[in-house]
Design an enzyme around this catalytic site. Structure first.
Site, mmCIF file in Angstrom:
data_model
loop_
_atom_site.group_PDB
_atom_site.id
_atom_site.type_symbol
_atom_site.label_atom_id
_atom_site.label_comp_id
_atom_site.label_asym_id
_atom_site.label_seq_id
_atom_site.Cartn_x
_atom_site.Cartn_y
_atom_site.Cartn_z
ATOM 1 N N TYR A 1 41.283 37.417 46.233
ATOM 2 C CA TYR A 1 42.214 36.708 47.120
ATOM 3 C C TYR A 1 43.575 37.409 47.011
ATOM 4 O O TYR A 1 44.563 36.836 46.591
ATOM 5 C CB TYR A 1 42.358 35.242 46.721
ATOM 6 C CG TYR A 1 41.141 34.381 46.946
ATOM 7 C CD1 TYR A 1 40.010 34.867 47.598
ATOM 8 C CD2 TYR A 1 41.115 33.066 46.491
ATOM 9 C CE1 TYR A 1 38.898 34.062 47.789
ATOM 10 C CE2 TYR A 1 40.002 32.256 46.686
ATOM 11 C CZ TYR A 1 38.898 32.763 47.324
ATOM 12 O OH TYR A 1 37.807 31.964 47.510
ATOM 13 N N ARG A 2 43.592 38.652 47.396
ATOM 14 C CA ARG A 2 44.755 39.512 47.182
ATOM 15 C C ARG A 2 46.041 38.848 47.662
ATOM 16 O O ARG A 2 46.108 38.306 48.764
ATOM 17 C CB ARG A 2 44.555 40.812 47.932
ATOM 18 C CG ARG A 2 45.633 41.834 47.706
ATOM 19 C CD ARG A 2 45.454 42.587 46.426
ATOM 20 N NE ARG A 2 44.346 43.523 46.518
ATOM 21 C CZ ARG A 2 44.047 44.413 45.581
ATOM 22 N NH1 ARG A 2 44.770 44.468 44.482
ATOM 23 N NH2 ARG A 2 43.025 45.229 45.727
#
Length: 580
Positions: A493-494
Site C-alpha cells: 500500500y505504497r
C-alpha cells in the site's frame, strides 16, 4: 587520451581511477526524440543489440517491437495501458525517455547492462498498481522497463507448483490454476489486474491469508536479473537475496523475472456472504464484536470489514451515517459456517440464505466484484485504460479499539465525508510464521490491518488537494488507536507521505524513516543485503532500500583489500620517485 598510468599523470591519475571505480558517475541518458539518433539513443540501442541474440526493433505487426521512444507510434498507448492511478496520467507527469517491452529474458539482461553503462535510471512495471506510481514515474530522467510481455504461467499440478513470470496478472494466475485443477488455488490478491512482480515481491495477501499466510510464504524459487545482468535463481543468488526479494518490494535488488510457488488445496465448495449495517442498526456493537472474533476464529474464515461514510435518503430527509459491511469467505460449506458464527459472532445474525456456495474460482470472481454469472475467462481481461484518481494509506492495529474510540472515528468519518476504511483480520497462520521469516514483519500480535481508501473522478490539482487532505486528516485522527514506535505500514500500500529518499543524497537516514515502518526489525538486514548486492544503489526509487554510507559499505572493504594496499604502495613509491 593516454591510458591511465604513471607515465601519464602519476599517482594523482591513479587515485582518480580508483575513485571512479568506487563511485560511479556519468552522463544521464537523454533521449527525447528521434533526433537523438546518432548520439545517446544510438549508443543505447547499439548496446542493447550487442547484449541480446534476437531483434529488438521492427514493425509492430511482427511482434518484435522492443524499444519505444516518445515519437514512436506505440509509446503513448503502452505507457497509458498500465497506469492504474489517474493521478499519474497527467501531461505534467514525468514521462520515460524510452519504454522497453522485453519479449524474452535476454532483453531484460541487456536493459540492465545498458542502462547501467549509460547511468540511466530504470523503473520496473508489471501491472501498474503501485498506488504512488513509482513503477512508471520518476523525478530523474528514466527508462521504463515494462514486463507485460513476460507473463507465462506454467502449472504443474502433480507437484503442486507453478512458475509465474513477473508480468502475469493475478487473474491469469488463477485462471491457469483453474484450467488444471478445481481443488487447487493460491493465497494472493483480490484484484485480477494486479501484476505478479510487484504483488508477490511486497508480500501479497488475499482472503486465504488466515489459513495459508501470504503469497511470499509459498515462494520456493525465483529468477532475478542482478546489477551485472546475470540471471540468478535461488541457488545462485543465495539465501540472503532470496529472503530479501520475498517481501521488500523486490525492485531494490534487481529485475525479478519469475517466481516458483507452491500451490495450496481448496475445497470443491466454499462459502461467501455480505452483511451490511448502519450506525442506526447497531453497527458499532457489530464492530466491537468483530474485533473479538475476526482475528481469532477458525483459520478457514476471513471476515473483511468495510466502513464507508454514506448519506441515507428517505422521502422526507437525508441522514449522514457510517455503513459497515462484513464480507466473509469460508473454506467450507454454509451449514458449518452458520453454526460457527451463531456461536462466535451472534451480532452478525448470519443465516443460510445470506450465504453463497460456489467453487473457489467463482468465489474469486465474486470477490473481484464481478457478477455471479461472470465467465471464468473474464480473469484474462487486463482491462487497459481503466483508472480513477485515488490515494491509499495503511496502518496496523495491535489492541482492539474501544467503543468510545469507534464513536470518535465515526464522527470524523462523517465530518470528512469521503474517506473509507478496509479492516483485514490477521491471526491464524499469520501468528505462526516468524516476523523475520521474510522481510514482511507484521505477524503475531497484529489483530488487523487498516487500508484507508479514497477515490475521485475530477481531474486537477484542486481536486487532488481536497481529497488527499481528507485521507491524511483521517489518518492523523487514527494515531491513538494504531501501532506505535514505529507506526507501521504495508509496502504494497505504497505511501510517500511516510518518508522519501532524496535522489541526490541516497541517504541511509532518510531511507530508515520509511524503512522501519514498512519492515520494522527486518530493515537493517535488508540494508546489509542491498549494500552487498547493489553497493552503488543503481536500483533505487523514492522508497527503495538504501545502502549503508560508504564508510560502512562493501566499497570501503575494497579500499581495505590487499589489492588496494598494493596499489597504494605503488602510489607512495611513485610519489617518492617523482618528488626526487
Amino acid at each position: 587520451m593516454a591510458k591511465p598510468g604513471f607515465s601519464s599523470g602519476g599517482p594523482i591519475l591513479l587515485l582518480l581511477v580508483l575513485s571512479l571505480s568506487i563511485s560511479p558517475n556519468g552522463l544521464l541518458l537523454a533521449v527525447a526524440s528521434e533526433e537523438s539518433k546518432g548520439t545517446a539513443y544510438d549508443a543505447f540501442v547499439h548496446c542493447l543489440t550487442n547484449h541480446t541474440d534476437s531483434p529488438i526493433k521492427g514493425q509492430a505487426s511482427s511482434n518484435i517491437w522492443f524499444v519505444h521512444t516518445k515519437n514512436t507510434s506505440y509509446y503513448a498507448s503502452i505507457l497509458r495501458a498500465y497506469i492504474r492511478n489517474a493521478r499519474f496520467n497527467a501531461s505534467s507527469t514525468p514521462k520515460p525517455l524510452i519504454i522497453l517491452t522485453p519479449l524474452q529474458e535476454s532483453h531484460v539482461q541487456a536493459a540492465v547492462i545498458c542502462a547501467k553503462s549509460q547511468s540511466a535510471r530504470l523503473r520496473i512495471r508489471s501491472g501498474g498498481h503501485d498506488f504512488e506510481g513509482i513503477s512508471y514515474t520518476s523525478n530523474e530522467p528514466f527508462i521504463l522497463l515494462d514486463l507485460f510481455n513476460l507473463r507465462s504461467v506454467t502449472v504443474d499440478i502433480q507437484n503442486e507448483i507453478a512458475v509465474i513470470q513477473a508480468g502475469a496478472t493475478l487473474g491469469e494466475v488463477y485462471y491457469k490454476i483453474w484450467e488444471q485443477s478445481k481443488v487447487h488455488g493460491f493465497p494472493s490478491g483480490l484484484c485480477p489486474t494486479v501484476g505478479v512482480g510487484g504483488h508477490f515481491s511486497g508480500g501479497g495477501y488475499g482472503n486465504m491469508l488466515r489459513k495459508y499466510g501470504l503469497s511470499v510464504d509459498h515462494i520456493i524459487d525465483a529468477q532475478i536479473v542482478d546489477i551485472s545482468g546475470r540471471i540468478l535463481n535461488r541457488k545462485s543468488m543465495g539465501e540472503d537475496l532470496f529472503w530479501a526479494i520475498r517481501g521488500s518490494g523486490g525492485a531494490s535488488f534487481g529485475v525479478i523475472l519469475s517466481y516458483t510457488v507452491k500451490l495450496v488445496q481448496v475445497p470443491k465448495i466454499v462459502t461467501d456472504f455480505r452483511i451490511q449495517r448502519t450506525l442506526e442498526e447497531n453497527a458499532t456493537d457489530l464492530v466491537v464484536q468483530w474485533q473479538q472474533v475476526a482475528p481469532h476464529t477458525d483459520a478457514r474464515l476471513f471476515l473483511r470489514l468495510l466502513l464507508q461514510p454514506v448519506t441515507m435518503k428517505s422521502d422526507s430527509y437525508k441522514t449522514k451515517t457510517v455503513r459497515v459491511s462484513v464480507l466473509g469467505s469460508f473454506l467450507g460449506r454454509a451449514d458449518e459456517l452458520v453454526k460457527l458464527l451463531e456461536k462466535e459472532f451472534p451480532l452478525l445474525g448470519l443465516k443460510k440464505q445470506d450465504c453463497f456456495e460456489k467453487s473457489w474460482i467463482d468465489s474469486m470472481i465474486w470477490w473481484f466484484g464481478f457478477d455471479n454469472d461472470t465467465r471464468v475467462d473474464k480473469l484474462l481481461d487486463r482491462n487497459p485504460d481503466s483508472a480513477w484518481f485515488l490515494k491509499r494509506k495503511s496502518d496496523y492495529v495491535q489492541t482492539s479499539i474501544p467503543r468510545d474510540g469507534l464513536e470518535y472515528i465515526w464522527k470524523k468519518m462523517i465530518d470528512l465525508g469521503k474517506t473509507g476504511f478496509v479492516f483485514n483480520p490477521y491471526g491464524g497462520k499469520m501468528d505462526e510464521i516468524s516476523s523475520d521469516a521474510t522481510p514482511f514483519p507484521h505477524r503475531a500480535g497484529i489483530l488487523y490491518k487498516i487500508q484507508y481508501s479514497i477515490n475521485w473522478y475530477e481531474p486537477g490539482d484542486e481536486a487532488e488537494k481536497y481529497y488527499t487532505t481528507q485521507i491524511r486528516q483521517l489518518y492523523s485522527y487514527m494515531t491513538p488507536f494504531v501501532s506505535k514506535n514505529p507506526r507501521r505500514a504495508f509496502i504494497n500500500y505504497r505511501d510517500l507521505d511516510i518518508g522519501v529518499n532524496n535522489f541526490d543524497k541516497n541517504s541511509y537516514e532518510e531511507g530508515k524513516v520509511y524503512g522501519v515502518k514498512y519492515f520494522h526489525n527486518n530493515f537493517e538486514k535488508l540494508v546489509k543485503i542491498k549494500t552487498a548486492f547493489d553497493p552503488e544503489n543503481f536500483f533505487r526509487d523514492q522508497q527503495s532500500i538504501p545502502v549503508y554510507p560508504k564508510s560502512d559499505s562493501g566499497a570501503a572493504k575494497i579500499l581495505q583489500s590487499s589489492l588496494y594496499v598494493t596499489l597504494m604502495a605503488e602510489v607512495i613509491w611513485s610519489f617518492a620517485f617523482y618528488s626526487f
